[in-house]
Design an enzyme around this catalytic site. Structure first.
Site, mmCIF file in Angstrom:
data_model
loop_
_atom_site.group_PDB
_atom_site.id
_atom_site.type_symbol
_atom_site.label_atom_id
_atom_site.label_comp_id
_atom_site.label_asym_id
_atom_site.label_seq_id
_atom_site.Cartn_x
_atom_site.Cartn_y
_atom_site.Cartn_z
ATOM 1 N N LYS A 201 0.598 -1.174 -0.246
ATOM 2 C CA LYS A 201 0.123 0.155 -0.172
ATOM 3 C C LYS A 201 1.036 1.258 0.107
ATOM 4 O O LYS A 201 1.871 1.321 0.794
ATOM 5 C CB LYS A 201 -0.821 0.020 1.399
ATOM 6 C CG LYS A 201 -1.714 1.100 1.529
ATOM 7 C CD LYS A 201 -2.916 1.482 0.628
ATOM 8 C CE LYS A 201 -3.896 2.690 0.997
ATOM 9 N NZ LYS A 201 -4.582 2.446 2.087
ATOM 10 N N HIS A 242 -3.427 4.793 -2.234
ATOM 11 C CA HIS A 242 -4.350 5.760 -1.741
ATOM 12 C C HIS A 242 -4.221 6.864 -2.562
ATOM 13 O O HIS A 242 -3.227 7.539 -2.380
ATOM 14 C CB HIS A 242 -4.180 6.036 -0.377
ATOM 15 C CG HIS A 242 -4.915 7.292 0.177
ATOM 16 N ND1 HIS A 242 -6.118 7.397 0.761
ATOM 17 C CD2 HIS A 242 -4.331 8.608 -0.132
ATOM 18 C CE1 HIS A 242 -6.226 8.806 0.831
ATOM 19 N NE2 HIS A 242 -5.329 9.688 0.427
ATOM 20 N N HIS A 262 -10.107 4.806 -3.685
ATOM 21 C CA HIS A 262 -10.886 5.807 -3.392
ATOM 22 C C HIS A 262 -11.055 6.721 -4.988
ATOM 23 O O HIS A 262 -12.246 6.769 -5.379
ATOM 24 C CB HIS A 262 -10.183 7.082 -2.429
ATOM 25 C CG HIS A 262 -9.655 6.504 -1.309
ATOM 26 N ND1 HIS A 262 -10.447 5.553 -0.409
ATOM 27 C CD2 HIS A 262 -8.573 6.474 -0.397
ATOM 28 C CE1 HIS A 262 -10.023 5.144 0.569
ATOM 29 N NE2 HIS A 262 -8.717 5.622 0.655
ATOM 30 N N ASP A 330 -13.320 0.875 3.426
ATOM 31 C CA ASP A 330 -12.313 1.328 4.246
ATOM 32 C C ASP A 330 -12.534 1.515 5.702
ATOM 33 O O ASP A 330 -12.171 2.284 6.602
ATOM 34 C CB ASP A 330 -12.170 2.935 4.009
ATOM 35 C CG ASP A 330 -10.988 3.793 4.130
ATOM 36 O OD1 ASP A 330 -9.843 3.159 4.710
ATOM 37 O OD2 ASP A 330 -10.750 4.850 4.044
#
Length: 415
Positions: A201, A242, A262, A330
């Protein structure tokens, strides 16, 4: 000795076609499905379970959550006050075990734990939780752990920026995700891989709920993104970013990053770029309705008021463009155990119920390169099976009530 189980129900859902079939007779040997509506009767020695008037479908998947925050011992939903500094790693992992059970009971049998953003002394708590669950010590979903999120100093997933800590209060380094420059980001990815991460991530842009840069700001250089993707891919791991801002999303796609989390401010041109490159989107759209923004600082409320309506406008365009959309919540941005609310939000944004189910099964399985084992009720697939009342291909809200859960052939919840 392998145990044979026969599951019977009124219906089953084909996640490839979105069609409901009747009746449902599934034969499970060990952890695998061996037959669906077989012609020959199952053996007399099989454990026979008749669930009655329900629909069987594959276990659901949540591709963006964090089991190590939220849940018991604090208020529901983000932002959690001082979540990065008040709990030691042992207490946090025990909380994660509770959240794992809650998630499994909700019918989510596979998740990606996307990025520790707390001080742990370099320990990968999500990897430890994954190992304990895999070894049968504690019930929970199958976890694809990311270890620590890779973030620049002061980036959105730097733990110090959520509480605006003074310098020196929480020293962090590469082992805990803080990495600046190409050599550091390579070392940081290698550390996570070395200690058991199965996905990487990266914090690619600013966010809404941190005292960091603006949500659209790109936080790593193009060269750093390329280095992160290169290190992960050479190790056989995919990368999730992200990324809220349009420029950051495009930089991630060019670098070969596999998934955008997102994507709130993506332009029409960037959405088409995602289609052209096969980049996945985990849109976490329900949090734009449900996040507890009344508890945050005024400047964060202002960011939410600007970004969330644009995020809600983006997703219907992504659906229409054909972006590969997987389900992610999330959590604890929404409470653990309420994961299926994301599917209802996907339907409100323009998916059919069958498409929303597919986002949480087939597409999510493709995202974690498990499409030959997960996401379908078919011979040879892992016996991750849930049952719900009604018909989820017509009414997505029935997924909010899951009375039966099987993971890998093991019964975890039944009426």
């Amino acid at each position: 000795m392998t145990t044979t189980t026969v599951l019977r129900a009124a219906r089953w859902l084909d996640t490839d076609t979105g069609q409901i079939h009747t009746p449902a007779v599934l034969v499970i040997d060990g952890d695998r499905i061996t037959a669906v509506n077989p012609v020959a009767p199952p053996p007399d020695t099989a454990l026979d379970i008749d669930l009655g008037d329900v629909t069987l479908l594959p276990g659901l998947m949540d591709m963006e959550l964090n089991l190590l925050i939220g849940g018991p011992g604090g208020p529901e939903g983000l932002p959690l006050p001082m979540h990065g500094v008040q709990d030691d790693p042992v207490y946090r992992t025990l909380r994660g075990a509770v959240n794992a059970r809650t998630t499994l009971d909700a019918g989510f049998t596979t998740v990606r734990n996307l990025g520790l953003m707390v001080k742990t002394g370099g320990y990968l708590l999500d990897v430890a939780l994954q190992r304990a669950i895999d070894q049968g010590w504690h019930p929970g979903p199958r976890i694809v752990p990311a270890g620590h999120a890779v973030t620049p100093y002061g980036g959105h997933l730097d733990p110090t920026v959520f509480q605006r800590l003074a310098p020196g209060i929480m020293p962090l380094g590469v082992a805990e995700g803080i990495a600046n420059g190409v050599p550091d980001v390579r070392a940081c990815v290698r550390y996570q891989v070395r200690h058991g991460a199965k996905v990487i991530k990266v914090s690619a842009s600013g966010g809404v709920m941190s005292h960091s840069t603006s949500p659209g700001s790109q936080q790593y250089s193009d060269e750093e993104f390329v280095a992160i993707a290169d290190e992960a891919h050479r190790a056989g791991l995919r990368v999730a970013a992200h990324a809220v801002g349009d420029t950051a999303i495009r930089a991630c796609i060019r670098a070969g990053i596999d998934c955008i989390e997102h994507g709130f401010l993506a332009s029409d041109e960037t959405l088409q770029m995602m289609v052209d490159h096969g980049t996945f989107l985990v849109s976490t759209t329900y949090l734009t309705e449900a996040l507890a923004v009344d508890r945050v600082a005024p400047e964060l409320r202002r960011k939410a008021a600007e970004v969330f309506p644009r995020a809600q406008e983006m997703l219907p365009k992504a659906i229409a463009a054909g972006v590969r959309i997987a389900c992610g919540t999330d959590a604890p941005a929404i409470p653990h155990g309420r994961n299926a609310d994301e599917l209802s939000a996907l339907v409100r944004r323009g998916m059919t119920p069958a498409q929303a189910v597919r986002a949480a099964t087939v597409t999510s399985a493709e995202l974690i390169a498990a499409e030959d084992e997960l996401g379908r009720l078919a011979p040879g697939y892992l016996a991750d099976i849930i049952a719900v009342p009604g018909d989820p291909s017509r009414d997505i809200t029935v997924l909010q009530n899951v009375p039966f859960v099987m993971k890998g052939g093991q019964l975890h919840k039944r009426p």
